[in-house]
Design a protein around this motif. Structure first.
Motif, PDB file in Angstrom:
ATOM      1  N   SER A  53       0.810  -1.216   0.000  1.00 44.99           N
ATOM      2  CA  SER A  53       0.000   0.000   0.000  1.00 44.99           C
ATOM      3  C   SER A  53       0.843   1.266   0.000  1.00 44.99           C
ATOM      4  O   SER A  53       0.397   2.295  -0.480  1.00 44.99           O
ATOM      5  CB  SER A  53      -0.971   0.013   1.179  1.00 44.99           C
ATOM      6  N   GLY A  54       2.064   1.223   0.517  1.00 46.94           N
ATOM      7  CA  GLY A  54       2.880   2.431   0.530  1.00 46.94           C
ATOM      8  C   GLY A  54       4.355   2.133   0.664  1.00 46.94           C
ATOM      9  O   GLY A  54       4.747   1.139   1.279  1.00 46.94           O
ATOM     10  N   PHE A  55       5.159   2.988   0.064  1.00 50.71           N
ATOM     11  CA  PHE A  55       6.609   2.885   0.169  1.00 50.71           C
ATOM     12  C   PHE A  55       7.193   4.282   0.277  1.00 50.71           C
ATOM     13  O   PHE A  55       6.793   5.189  -0.442  1.00 50.71           O
ATOM     14  CB  PHE A  55       7.229   2.185  -1.041  1.00 50.71           C
ATOM     15  N   CYS A  61       8.857   0.605  -4.871  1.00 55.99           N
ATOM     16  CA  CYS A  61       7.541   0.817  -5.448  1.00 55.99           C
ATOM     17  C   CYS A  61       6.464   0.464  -4.428  1.00 55.99           C
ATOM     18  O   CYS A  61       6.705  -0.247  -3.469  1.00 55.99           O
ATOM     19  CB  CYS A  61       7.370  -0.015  -6.715  1.00 55.99           C
ATOM     20  N   GLY A  62       5.301   1.004  -4.667  1.00 55.59           N
ATOM     21  CA  GLY A  62       4.140   0.758  -3.824  1.00 55.59           C
ATOM     22  C   GLY A  62       2.954   1.464  -4.433  1.00 55.59           C
ATOM     23  O   GLY A  62       3.105   2.268  -5.357  1.00 55.59           O
ATOM     24  N   PHE A  63       1.762   1.189  -3.951  1.00 55.69           N
ATOM     25  CA  PHE A  63       0.574   1.875  -4.469  1.00 55.69           C
ATOM     26  C   PHE A  63       0.773   3.383  -4.349  1.00 55.69           C
ATOM     27  O   PHE A  63       0.597   4.120  -5.301  1.00 55.69           O
ATOM     28  CB  PHE A  63      -0.674   1.419  -3.711  1.00 55.69           C
ATOM     29  N   VAL A  64       1.159   3.842  -3.172  1.00 54.14           N
ATOM     30  CA  VAL A  64       1.553   5.232  -2.942  1.00 54.14           C
ATOM     31  C   VAL A  64       3.029   5.198  -2.597  1.00 54.14           C
ATOM     32  O   VAL A  64       3.428   4.517  -1.656  1.00 54.14           O
ATOM     33  CB  VAL A  64       0.746   5.875  -1.789  1.00 54.14           C
ATOM     34  N   ALA A  65       3.850   5.915  -3.367  1.00 52.80           N
ATOM     35  CA  ALA A  65       5.299   5.846  -3.173  1.00 52.80           C
ATOM     36  C   ALA A  65       5.917   7.240  -3.182  1.00 52.80           C
ATOM     37  O   ALA A  65       5.548   8.078  -4.001  1.00 52.80           O
ATOM     38  CB  ALA A  65       5.933   4.993  -4.261  1.00 52.80           C
TER      39      ALA A  65
END
Length: 107
Positions: A53-55, A61-65
């Motif tokens: 979900s986030g990075f 990488c991530g959904f929100v990065a």
């Protein structure tokens, strides 16, 4: 084991390497949260990693990065691939304000 120090697997892993629900290690993976040099998890903070979900970190990488070289659906950083974060965060803030019935934007 609830708490693992040094390395291994458990609910909370703190140390050099490990896998857990929450991983605070140099090299690790956490189901919900992971941080370290190499991190993978639901939310990951690290030098290099993947967050579902986030990075936030240098390369990952991530959904929100957010970071130096990142990719994701909503990505913002020095070398990002994805939609910029500012419009998403403004919309998200407005929706939260409406849901929580605040008169103005959240700080």
């Amino acid at each position: 084991c609830w708490l693992v120090l040094g390395g291994g697997h458990g609910v909370l892993v703190v140390g050099l390497a490990g896998v857990g629900v929450v991983s605070l290690t140099l090299y690790g993976a956490g189901l919900l949260f992971a941080t370290g040099q190499l991190a993978a998890g639901g939310i990951a903070l690290g030098q290099c990693g993947v967050g579902l979900s986030g990075f936030a970190g240098q390369v990952g990488c991530g959904f929100v990065a957010f970071g130096q070289g990142v990719g994701g659906v909503v990505a913002d950083g020095q070398g990002s691939v994805g939609i910029k974060g500012a419009p998403f965060l403004r919309t998200f803030n407005a929706e939260l304000s409406q849901i929580l019935r605040f008169r103005g934007p959240l700080p």
